[in-house]
Design an enzyme around this catalytic site. Structure first.
Site, PDB file in Angstrom:
ATOM      1  N   CYS A   1      90.842 -20.165 -53.981  1.00  0.00           N
ATOM      2  CA  CYS A   1      89.979 -22.014 -53.832  1.00  0.00           C
ATOM      3  C   CYS A   1      90.787 -22.761 -55.254  1.00  0.00           C
ATOM      4  O   CYS A   1      91.772 -22.208 -55.902  1.00  0.00           O
ATOM      5  CB  CYS A   1      88.740 -21.903 -54.477  1.00  0.00           C
ATOM      6  SG  CYS A   1      88.089 -23.651 -54.049  1.00  0.00           S
TER       7      CYS A   1
ATOM      8  N   HIS B   1      78.736 -16.699 -35.681  1.00  0.00           N
ATOM      9  CA  HIS B   1      78.822 -15.952 -37.119  1.00  0.00           C
ATOM     10  C   HIS B   1      80.792 -16.399 -37.579  1.00  0.00           C
ATOM     11  O   HIS B   1      80.871 -15.535 -38.154  1.00  0.00           O
ATOM     12  CB  HIS B   1      79.563 -14.217 -36.413  1.00  0.00           C
ATOM     13  CG  HIS B   1      77.924 -13.727 -35.805  1.00  0.00           C
ATOM     14  ND1 HIS B   1      78.492 -12.937 -34.954  1.00  0.00           N
ATOM     15  CD2 HIS B   1      76.986 -13.762 -36.123  1.00  0.00           C
ATOM     16  CE1 HIS B   1      77.131 -12.981 -34.908  1.00  0.00           C
ATOM     17  NE2 HIS B   1      75.801 -13.611 -35.691  1.00  0.00           N
TER      18      HIS B   1
ATOM     19  N   GLN C   1      79.467 -15.703 -30.441  1.00  0.00           N
ATOM     20  CA  GLN C   1      79.334 -15.162 -31.902  1.00  0.00           C
ATOM     21  C   GLN C   1      80.535 -14.468 -31.827  1.00  0.00           C
ATOM     22  O   GLN C   1      81.020 -14.133 -33.524  1.00  0.00           O
ATOM     23  CB  GLN C   1      78.210 -13.169 -31.279  1.00  0.00           C
ATOM     24  CG  GLN C   1      77.154 -13.952 -30.837  1.00  0.00           C
ATOM     25  CD  GLN C   1      76.457 -12.706 -30.084  1.00  0.00           C
ATOM     26  OE1 GLN C   1      76.123 -11.552 -30.464  1.00  0.00           O
ATOM     27  NE2 GLN C   1      76.964 -12.083 -28.581  1.00  0.00           N
ATOM     28  N   ASN C   2      81.798 -15.135 -31.255  1.00  0.00           N
ATOM     29  CA  ASN C   2      83.062 -14.813 -31.966  1.00  0.00           C
ATOM     30  C   ASN C   2      83.596 -15.685 -32.950  1.00  0.00           C
ATOM     31  O   ASN C   2      82.983 -17.026 -32.999  1.00  0.00           O
ATOM     32  CB  ASN C   2      84.065 -14.761 -30.738  1.00  0.00           C
ATOM     33  CG  ASN C   2      83.460 -14.003 -28.943  1.00  0.00           C
ATOM     34  OD1 ASN C   2      82.338 -12.668 -29.930  1.00  0.00           O
ATOM     35  ND2 ASN C   2      84.118 -13.854 -28.558  1.00  0.00           N
ATOM     36  N   VAL C   3      84.047 -15.241 -33.930  1.00  0.00           N
ATOM     37  CA  VAL C   3      85.211 -15.529 -34.811  1.00  0.00           C
ATOM     38  C   VAL C   3      86.285 -16.047 -34.760  1.00  0.00           C
ATOM     39  O   VAL C   3      87.195 -16.683 -35.856  1.00  0.00           O
ATOM     40  CB  VAL C   3      85.064 -15.528 -36.812  1.00  0.00           C
ATOM     41  CG1 VAL C   3      83.442 -14.979 -36.392  1.00  0.00           C
ATOM     42  CG2 VAL C   3      85.682 -14.001 -36.183  1.00  0.00           C
ATOM     43  N   ASP C   4      87.503 -16.020 -33.501  1.00  0.00           N
ATOM     44  CA  ASP C   4      88.797 -15.811 -32.860  1.00  0.00           C
ATOM     45  C   ASP C   4      89.174 -17.469 -32.815  1.00  0.00           C
ATOM     46  O   ASP C   4      90.480 -17.236 -32.349  1.00  0.00           O
ATOM     47  CB  ASP C   4      88.992 -14.632 -32.311  1.00  0.00           C
ATOM     48  CG  ASP C   4      88.037 -14.541 -30.745  1.00  0.00           C
ATOM     49  OD1 ASP C   4      87.747 -16.152 -30.537  1.00  0.00           O
ATOM     50  OD2 ASP C   4      87.626 -13.934 -30.439  1.00  0.00           O
TER      51      ASP C   4
ATOM     52  N   CYS D   1      82.149 -23.131 -55.941  1.00  0.00           N
ATOM     53  CA  CYS D   1      82.730 -24.961 -56.096  1.00  0.00           C
ATOM     54  C   CYS D   1      81.978 -25.605 -54.434  1.00  0.00           C
ATOM     55  O   CYS D   1      81.472 -27.095 -54.399  1.00  0.00           O
ATOM     56  CB  CYS D   1      84.285 -25.390 -56.024  1.00  0.00           C
ATOM     57  SG  CYS D   1      85.218 -25.372 -54.483  1.00  0.00           S
TER      58      CYS D   1
ATOM     59  N   CYS E   1      89.944 -23.946 -57.225  1.00  0.00           N
ATOM     60  CA  CYS E   1      89.110 -24.385 -58.607  1.00  0.00           C
ATOM     61  C   CYS E   1      89.273 -23.198 -58.968  1.00  0.00           C
ATOM     62  O   CYS E   1      88.948 -22.896 -60.569  1.00  0.00           O
ATOM     63  CB  CYS E   1      87.600 -24.536 -57.935  1.00  0.00           C
ATOM     64  SG  CYS E   1      86.870 -22.932 -57.635  1.00  0.00           S
TER      65      CYS E   1
HETATM   66  P1  OAD Z   1      80.333  -5.501 -29.064  1.00  0.00           P
HETATM   67  O1  OAD Z   1      81.682  -5.051 -28.679  1.00  0.00           O
HETATM   68  O2  OAD Z   1      79.188  -5.529 -29.440  1.00  0.00           O
HETATM   69  O3  OAD Z   1      80.206  -5.971 -27.144  1.00  0.00           O
HETATM   70  C1  OAD Z   1      81.391  -6.603 -26.688  1.00  0.00           C
HETATM   71  C2  OAD Z   1      80.558  -6.049 -25.066  1.00  0.00           C
HETATM   72  O4  OAD Z   1      81.889  -7.095 -24.031  1.00  0.00           O
HETATM   73  C3  OAD Z   1      79.732  -4.624 -24.369  1.00  0.00           C
HETATM   74  O5  OAD Z   1      78.379  -4.987 -23.878  1.00  0.00           O
HETATM   75  C4  OAD Z   1      81.146  -4.571 -23.361  1.00  0.00           C
HETATM   76  O6  OAD Z   1      80.987  -3.747 -22.383  1.00  0.00           O
HETATM   77  C5  OAD Z   1      81.483  -6.508 -23.082  1.00  0.00           C
HETATM   78  N1  OAD Z   1      82.817  -5.569 -22.662  1.00  0.00           N
HETATM   79  C6  OAD Z   1      84.406  -5.690 -22.428  1.00  0.00           C
HETATM   80  N2  OAD Z   1      85.343  -5.947 -21.872  1.00  0.00           N
HETATM   81  C7  OAD Z   1      84.776  -6.966 -21.887  1.00  0.00           C
HETATM   82  C8  OAD Z   1      85.073  -7.906 -20.543  1.00  0.00           C
HETATM   83  N3  OAD Z   1      86.852  -7.694 -20.269  1.00  0.00           N
HETATM   84  N4  OAD Z   1      84.471  -9.096 -19.738  1.00  0.00           N
HETATM   85  C9  OAD Z   1      83.115  -8.820 -20.502  1.00  0.00           C
HETATM   86  N5  OAD Z   1      82.032  -7.471 -21.265  1.00  0.00           N
HETATM   87  C10 OAD Z   1      83.314  -7.524 -21.831  1.00  0.00           C
HETATM   88  O7  OAD Z   1      80.297  -7.495 -29.309  1.00  0.00           O
HETATM   89  P2  OAD Z   1      79.563  -8.782 -29.877  1.00  0.00           P
HETATM   90  O8  OAD Z   1      78.317  -8.160 -29.283  1.00  0.00           O
HETATM   91  O9  OAD Z   1      79.933  -9.933 -29.743  1.00  0.00           O
HETATM   92  O10 OAD Z   1      79.320  -9.567 -35.763  1.00  0.00           O
HETATM   93  O11 OAD Z   1      79.198  -7.991 -31.146  1.00  0.00           O
HETATM   94  C11 OAD Z   1      78.329  -8.918 -31.943  1.00  0.00           C
HETATM   95  C12 OAD Z   1      78.591  -8.977 -33.276  1.00  0.00           C
HETATM   96  O12 OAD Z   1      78.568  -7.310 -34.068  1.00  0.00           O
HETATM   97  C13 OAD Z   1      79.948  -9.507 -33.741  1.00  0.00           C
HETATM   98  O13 OAD Z   1      79.050 -11.342 -33.384  1.00  0.00           O
HETATM   99  C14 OAD Z   1      80.380  -8.950 -35.196  1.00  0.00           C
HETATM  100  C15 OAD Z   1      79.840  -7.331 -35.217  1.00  0.00           C
HETATM  101  O14 OAD Z   1      79.480  -6.666 -35.970  1.00  0.00           O
HETATM  102  C16 OAD Z   1      79.863 -10.158 -37.103  1.00  0.00           C
HETATM  103  O15 OAD Z   1      81.167 -10.052 -37.531  1.00  0.00           O
HETATM  104  C17 OAD Z   1      78.960 -11.134 -38.062  1.00  0.00           C
END
Ligand code: OAD
Length: 246
Positions: free
Chosen positions: A145, A116, A98-101, A127, A147
């Site tokens: 862009c 994502h 889900q990461n964009v990084d 375009c 364009c």
């Molecule tokens: P969240 O910030 O919702 O959740 C991060 C999770 O990582 C939490 O459950 C933490 O407990 C856990 N965590 C923290 N440190 C950790 C570590 N060192 N090792 C393992 N787990 C750890 O992030 P996402 O679930 O990725 O969407 O969020 C989902 C989406 O919500 C993202 O992709 C983004 C956001 O809005 C978009 O940008 C569309």
């Protein structure tokens, strides 16, 4: 529980890992929810929706440019690297993030399915062009862009459908024998539906997260720890035992 999980992974021919912001936390990237999470200080509806971008593209771009600049200063960690090792050991391995990084790419993962999108790509909805741009900070906001239209970050915003990548991710979930859920709060859909899809199709679920999530109760193993510590443990020792070659 870790030795049992190693056996499951070793015996499986198809393993899927779904990662979220938590896997990059140990690199110094803020997560979205929880302590210090981005959504504690910023409102998604102001910064991560098509409406917000239409209203104020410069403001949205300032936020993405700040995140890109922060990301340009960090490195992938041992959690990202462990998944590269798993990919090398398992032909039937699929990484979904889900990461964009871009940290999975930088660690060496071959083709992560980016649900994502990718903060290092820009898109033009005028375009249809999309292209990589790793400059951080960008020289001029909002970027344009060729364009002439304003470009947008190559990411998926709230209220937008996921791209073609979704079909591939769903297929991987349906055919997984082991499904790892790493560093995600499992609150954002449709990404959060992949683990239940995998489970319904017979996969074993292994969750790696220092905290419980809505998915924990459904996981076959809930490993409460940091991705950067648990994943290398799960993967390295398996390799030493040669059990990943199964
Ligand atoms: P969240 O910030 O919702 O959740 C991060 C999770 O990582 C939490 O459950 C933490 O407990 C856990 N965590 C923290 N440190 C950790 C570590 N060192 N090792 C393992 N787990 C750890 O992030 P996402 O679930 O990725 O969407 O969020 C989902 C989406 O919500 C993202 O992709 C983004 C956001 O809005 C978009 O940008 C569309």
């Amino acid at each position: 529980m870790i030795p049992t999980c190693r056996q499951w992974i070793g015996a499986a021919s198809s393993v899927v890992a779904l990662t979220g912001a938590g896997i990059s936390a140990e690199s110094g990237v803020p997560t979205f929810r929880g302590q210090g999470g981005l959504w504690k200080n910023f409102k998604p509806e102001d910064l991560a929706t098509p409406e917000a971008f239409a209203r104020d593209p410069r403001l949205v771009w300032e936020w993405y440019d700040w995140r890109r600049t922060l990301l340009a200063q960090v490195e992938p960690n041992s959690g990202h690297r462990a998944l590269v090792q798993l990919e090398a050991a398992k032909p039937g391995f699929t990484l979904i993030t889900q990461n964009v990084d871009g940290l999975h790419d930088r660690a060496g993962s071959r083709r992560p399915l980016k649900l994502h999108g990718d903060i290092w790509r820009l898109e033009c909805r005028q375009c249809g062009r999309d292209w990589p741009d790793r400059r951080a900070p960008l020289p001029k906001l909002p970027p344009r862009c060729g364009c002439g239209a304003i470009a947008r970050p190559g990411v998926v915003w709230f209220g937008e459908p996921l791209g073609e990548v979704w079909a591939e991710a769903e297929h991987a979930a349906r055919t997984a024998e082991v499904f790892l859920i790493v560093g995600t709060s499992s609150l954002v859909y449709p990404a959060a539906s992949l683990a239940p899809i995998a489970k319904a199709a017979g996969a074993r679920l292994i969750e790696i997260n220092p905290e419980g999530t809505p998915l924990s109760a459904h996981a076959d193993a809930s490993l409460r720890g940091l991705a950067g510590e648990v994943l290398p443990d799960l993967v390295n020792v398996s390799r030493r035992d040669e059990s990943l070659d199964g």
